[in-house]
Scaffold this active site. Structure first.
Site: not given
Lengths: 374, 374, 374, 374
Positions: B17, B106, B344
């Site tokens: 970002h 993550h 994904d």
């Protein structure tokens, strides 16, 4: 090159048939209690001639510290260490035309191609003897890691040929395997006999397999599993120097290793995200987040999350076998090669302290690197 | 750190970002014909939004060369490349309390722990978007490798979930698999459809598997196989920078990869030395030694022997799924997390150009390093 | 850290009072003719006890090659070298309270501050003895440079105290000085006596100066000039690793050095561009461009232009003197310190082979780096 | 190469006539308050066109942060920065045959020799414009150093041509010079006018000298002095990476610099040890040892001792002058060259922020390295 690490930096030298092998370790924190006796422990575990499962080459492999310590304490300056090559036999590989043949799947051919000179050891630095310097250096690393955070690193034999520890078979679903990772120690590993497999039943079968291949003048491979415990959160340097990338680099630099998998590994690709993900839970006692499972193998995004790191390393069957092999010599003439000399029928048991050593070098460097972030 | 390589040296920057992502490539030989058009090809193959098999995030990902070339030729000076983050949506991850939860498996938690600051992208540099810089840099590497020795690097999908290409099942015994390694091209890979698996039957099944998991708001993993052809003998730097060690390092630095195996790999440990060894044969046409088999995967003693290098890389199922997950937030309170944003269901097809890129970076550096030996 | 170089890479170890000092040299080209005898030459030139101008510490300083050569040829693998510390006297600095005083302008205080431990040598690796490993490594570098392009590196004493070689006084305008740079050899330098100054008149004065300071239990400094001849065009890596930057780094890493100037140096700042610039002329014999002057000192834009490289390195007066000095001890109590032990009244003559050594390490690495460009 | 530093690592790119110049800074601590505004200050001080003393090339040189910060804070990830080349004039150097002549004492000839390609800027990365990336990166370093220990780095002009600040003439004996080192600030330096010399009388003479040489289409050199204050004890890594060695490396990497001297420097060699040594005194207020003098320049044995570090850097007269020069072209034909384009008659004033920048990069890296020792 022959240097490993960014801050905790190890440079090794030596091959099978020169005067000595050894290393210089730079970047060592000062005031660590480092003695030859402590370093000798893992060198002795690595030493050949410990049982008939491994090569009968007999050497004392005594480490001699040259610099960097005084009165048993590190000075912060480079520590040089030397192990003499007492039992060197530079002519073993000569005569009988064996010297004319590059040994199949060994490094004779590639070393000659790369350097345009043939050392009497053939494969030069691809010799297992080169790993002595790594193990000596890792002894220093382990003393640091123990002092820093009581880190523990334990490797063991999980597979020989197609014989696996029963809990290793489907380890992603095995609570027994996780239990082994939680509790295994080097003492338990060595208590399991020279095969160094903590599953007694599998250990017996593995010994049988190795004996069978030795009888046939052949060799066989296997898998080493390694676990690292008591790891600070935050180790590892994105993006290229992810902690698992450094471990993979380290493991693939060990002679005869053919791969690396961390956490759920190759088998984990078939587990969907909903089951593969490791949810967070709160550890009230230590007041921090933990994960309730550990498919990640202790690393997320290249950074340690504080859970155990565990990984597997496959070692191929040793390339040097006494059995006759049809091949061709350097000139391209076909012929038959039967190696003389001293050979391991299976390198796996002796690879264990080397896997631990390389893991220790990675972790010591990662801990020092993270200090720059604090 | 964010630099890879010793001579051919790539430094990347950027996350999901920020303003742009990109890289600086240093050590590039001069007089290479490098243009944005050429570099765009692999960037476009990496780009999201190419099919519903991958994330619908839609970006142009146009590379802009900032320096180091003039009139389409490299000057020998650093090449900086930039790809703007056009479709950035920094607030996607905010609101609904999702920002309070570290996503399981993550990098949110580990990044926060390491850096003590929370970026809006959570996992910072663990984003797949970080790989753009690598792919751009690798484009330069490939132009060099093509010119130097016509080197070819091709990766493809060999497994998704538990569906394997039939020849991949027991690849050590499969002549069909070797045949694929000999002949596969990127064109053939892309012709196989967005799944990028050259086994038509398996490809269909793989697509079904992915669609099924997407339907369940879940994800699934897979394996990428990569082959490198036309390799000079002598590449790789013993002992720590063995060619396979550098490749392993490179592959494990790719987000979501969980392992690496070269040549016979994990399955090869059960093959005895007498069968595993690759005997030498004389190649009369090219007047050099070759091997009649290739269990070694093109590398012996850490040095290339001129045969094809091939290896497998497992990718876990993507951590970010839309399905609800029970976990806890940063404070330790239990709760339920359902990710929004674009994800994904299977990262494998898009991982292919990234695997090729990292292989190219390793090989370009190895070629330049070996020049110092000549 | 203790490693120097990118490709030709030297790692040294050891201090004054440990078992041995030495180094590992990595990245050495194979098939160089390297023997202990050849390497001994510069080690002997560096050795103390050669005349009463330098310290009477008497050691044989015999280098022992541990690895990396066979039958007098390099294998391309790391060369480890060891020099035993035969005459070590670890208690010299103890007693009489001297150990309680950090020696002024020596490294005792800073080493203790940095490492939080006090070695018996006080200044740890700041000892001149540490340079042995560099000189041994440079012996290998010089054999390579000789073979590669007949490169010659010669250093000499150009100033002691305020006594300068007459041609050094205004060297930017002195044809005599350029003539010396063109023709000086190590043989001529050593023929000039232990002061190693090729200007006989100045040499005598320099000896007088040193003797005077020795008589006063004092010390004095000086300047070493070094010239490098037969240099390929194109060495040096912009922008941070300009050839002069690497030379400066190398020279300032020598104990007691306080500076570096290349070509016209400090005095050159007052020469206007119109006179300072080195115009090009055509060398018909060698069919290449040369410059008619050499204010640049053989380097332009960080890259060698083929002219002689020459530079000056100032060495301060030795910090350790036997004269009483008012200072304070570690606790902060004022007192008087008079050093015992063995000291150089002037380090300049012995610095000469060390300057040559560091220059050789820089040049060998630069030559190998440039090979990656070809 | 184009990377500087081990932990705080800067990679720069770009030359005079490409799209942009800039850098990637890796290893930056997180949570630093970094904004474009803060970084712009030194970039603006470096910018050409500030007075007629320097080149009239007019550029805004606005830095744009691409990554690594959010809401004004560093994330710990790489910071990429870009400065567009708005006023690029790639054809300036073409026509009139000037392009056929390598400019004397410039890098045209060596770049062409090294890379075998001629960029339109001739000297490629030897352009002063390359230093923009360094200054931008150093802005980040300075914010870190300020926060860490309030470190201050100030450089100023001490000599132009043969005009010296009066206190600089014999600075080793000058209390006035030490006083300047203690108190000088960037504000005072800039208040002294565009010449940036804090000695008003000398400043006027320096301006006269520069104007005179500009009038003659000639150029002149000078010396920059730099002082660093508030330095922790213990920075610097023996033996090759002594703090002064890193500073020397840094300074000699700046275009047009010809040397480096620290503390007493070249003149100090004539001061006997008894006077040159810096005795210790006890600083009761801060309860630590200090030295009563500072001939050492703040570093002993390669490690900072907490006193001010100060050093001098000579810059040659600029090579590019408009005056006609007799030289020869690439083919070897004699001819006359008169440069067009925009040139600095004296680079010294603009070199000041660059000297400060390189000092900051060295110090930031040294501070982070020392953290690994704690």
């Amino acid at each position: 090159m022959s240097t490993f690490g960014t801050i905790f930096k190890v440079t090794t030298y030596g091959e099978s048939h020169c005067k000595s092998v050894g290393c210089i370790v730079d970047g060592v924190p000062s005031n660590l209690e480092v003695t030859e006796e402590k370093l000798q422990v893992q060198l002795t575990r690595r030493r050949p001639g410990q049982s008939k499962l491994t090569t009968p080459r007999n050497e004392k492999d005594r480490v001699e510290i040259q610099s960097g310590t005084e009165f048993g304490k590190t000075l912060g300056t480079p520590i040089a260490m030397i192990v003499k090559n007492e039992d060197q036999r530079p002519h073993d590989y000569k005569g009988d035309g064996m010297n004319d043949f590059p040994r199949p799947s060994h490094a004779d051919f590639t070393y000659l191609s790369k350097y345009d000179i043939k050392a009497s050891s053939g494969g030069g630095r691809s010799s297992a003897r080169e790993t002595i310097g790594r193990v000596a250096a890792a002894g220093v690393a382990e003393i640091f890691l123990k002092k820093h955070c009581n880190m523990e690193i334990v490797a063991f034999t999980s597979q020989v040929g197609s014989v696996k520890m029963s809990s290793f078979e489907n380890y992603n679903d095995s609570k027994e395997f996780q239990q082994i990772l939680n509790t295994i120690t080097r003492e338990k590993v060595d208590a399991a006999g020279p095969i160094r497999c903590p599953d007694a039943k599998a250990a017996l079968e593995m010994v049988d397999v190795i004996n069978e291949y030795r009888g046939n003048h052949d060799s066989i491979g296997g898998v080493v599993t390694c676990v690292i415990r008591n790891i600070p959160v935050g180790l590892g340097e994105p993006c290229f120097d992810k902690l698992e990338a450094l471990l993979a680099h380290a493991m693939l630099s060990i002679p005869a290793s053919k791969g690396f998998e961390i956490g759920s590994g190759f088998a984990g690709v078939a587990i969907p995200g909903s089951k593969h993900n490791d949810p967070f839970v709160y550890d009230k006692e230590n007041k921090r987040l933990r994960t309730s499972k550990n498919h990640s193998g202790g690393i997320q995004g290249g950074i340690s999350n504080g859970e155990h790191i565990y990984f597997n390393v496959p070692f191929k069957s040793a390339a040097t076998i006494s059995q006759e092999q049809e091949t061709c010599n350097y000139k391209g003439d076909e012929g038959v090669l039967a190696a003389k000399g001293r050979h391991d029928p299976c390198v796996v048991p002796r690879a264990i302290p080397i896997v631990e050593a390389m893991a220790a070098l990675v972790m010591a460097d990662a801990v020092l690197m993270q200090k720059t972030r604090q």
